[in-house]
Design an enzyme around this catalytic site. Structure first.
Site, PDB file in Angstrom:
ATOM      1  N   TYR A 167       0.860  -1.182   0.000  1.00  0.00           N
ATOM      2  CA  TYR A 167       0.000   0.000   0.000  1.00  0.00           C
ATOM      3  C   TYR A 167       0.898   1.234   0.000  1.00  0.00           C
ATOM      4  O   TYR A 167       1.337   1.706   1.050  1.00  0.00           O
ATOM      5  CB  TYR A 167      -0.896   0.028   1.245  1.00  0.00           C
ATOM      6  CG  TYR A 167      -2.011  -0.986   1.298  1.00  0.00           C
ATOM      7  CD1 TYR A 167      -2.316  -1.788   0.208  1.00  0.00           C
ATOM      8  CD2 TYR A 167      -2.777  -1.138   2.448  1.00  0.00           C
ATOM      9  CE1 TYR A 167      -3.340  -2.722   0.266  1.00  0.00           C
ATOM     10  CE2 TYR A 167      -3.808  -2.063   2.517  1.00  0.00           C
ATOM     11  CZ  TYR A 167      -4.080  -2.855   1.427  1.00  0.00           C
ATOM     12  OH  TYR A 167      -5.107  -3.775   1.493  1.00  0.00           O
TER      13      TYR A 167
ATOM     14  N   GLY B 271     -18.647  -1.949  -3.191  1.00  0.00           N
ATOM     15  CA  GLY B 271     -19.415  -2.905  -3.977  1.00  0.00           C
ATOM     16  C   GLY B 271     -18.735  -3.236  -5.286  1.00  0.00           C
ATOM     17  O   GLY B 271     -17.531  -3.498  -5.349  1.00  0.00           O
TER      18      GLY B 271
END
Length: 304
Positions: free
Chosen positions: A71, A223
């Site tokens: 990251y 989502g």
């Protein structure tokens, strides 16, 4: 719903091995840059703002932070930000990281499979960046349906050596979890899951709970948009439930996830202080049976 005074304690607790955490945690993936996560061309985030978000998360009772050495943006490393913001670390803070994928310094993903030797290097890299002498939880991130025995076994050896306290797996299928469990204890499974996303995971989610293993969904808010983030195109059912509770669609998505079982955790990530407060508050949102029925129907219809 009221969000200004809600803390992560409102979500309840779960135990990862011998580590007790609040079920609402924090994902560090979005800390390092603005825009799509892990995009090599994205604009680096504001350093001071990111540090402020981490410190505010802990003030709000978050004691589970999910991160990884991969990251990073051109100027920011999530692990370095966590170290700068929170060290010396609170006694109850659990930092979960993951190994497996690799990015070069330019941010491009490696195309070769990571070897056991490279996994040890990734573990040591996380230790250095976080300033720890051991890692609380390390997830083996998996790509594909192949055997994970050799790589998970390498991590199990590092656990025996004291570099890792607990092990987890990420992006796995049930047979891979079974393979890992035959080698060493597994405290968590981190897979993509949410309303309308991977309804085929429903039985796996339940099975993890029956085995006492935490299920930790990623992209639960975004989502279908995934690492791009929230795009504001939620279904009418989600908006209807949100209005009924004076909540946001993102809060409803997080709450629905947590309602799937006491072993289900949440690690929403953000670099926005206001979104952080709202995400933490979602842990205290209690959906009704009617809400869950409507959202469950949507989940099965869209996520099949």
């Amino acid at each position: 719903m009221t969000s200004s005074t809600s803390t992560a304690a409102g979500s309840g607790t779960w135990t990862l091995g011998d580590l007790t955490i609040n079920r609402i945690g924090f994902g560090a993936m979005r800390l390092t840059q603005d825009g799509a996560a892990l995009d090599a061309d994205a604009v680096p985030s504001d350093r001071n703002r990111a540090i402020g978000v981490l410190r505010r998360a802990v003030e709000l009772g978050v004691n589970h932070i999910d991160t990884a050495a991969f990251y990073f943006s051109s100027l920011r490393s999530a692990n370095e930000l966590i170290n700068r913001a929170l060290a010396p670390y609170p006694d109850d803070l659990v930092i979960t990281t993951k190994v497996g994928p690799a990015r070069d310094p330019a941010g491009q993903w490696a195309t070769h499979a990571v070897t056991p030797t490279e996994l040890r290097g990734q573990v040591e890299e996380n230790l250095r960046q976080l300033g720890r002498d051991h890692l609380d939880v390390v997830n083996l991130r998996v790509l594909g349906t192949h055997s994970i025995a050799e790589r998970f076994g390498a991590l199990a050896d590092l656990r025996e050596a004291g570099l890792i306290r607990h092990l987890g797996v990420s992006n796995v299928h049930p047979h891979q979890l079974a393979e890992a469990l035959a080698i060493a204890p597994v405290v968590c499974v981190q897979n993509r899951y949410g309303i309308g996303i991977r309804a085929d995971q429903d039985e796996f989610v339940r099975s993890c709970g029956e085995q006492g293993i935490a299920f930790v969904p990623f992209y639960a808010i975004a989502g279908a948009a995934g690492q791009v983030g929230v795009v504001g195109d939620d279904a009418a059912e989600v908006f209807d439930v949100a209005r009924a509770h004076d909540a946001s669609p993102a809060q409803v998505r997080l709450a629905w996830t947590l309602h799937q079982g006491p072993h289900v955790l949440a690690i929403p990530g953000t670099g926005n202080p206001e979104h952080l407060v709202a995400n933490v508050a979602a842990g205290a949102l209690r959906l009704t049976e009617a809400d869950l029925a409507v959202l469950g129907d949507l989940h099965r219809r869209v996520g099949g």
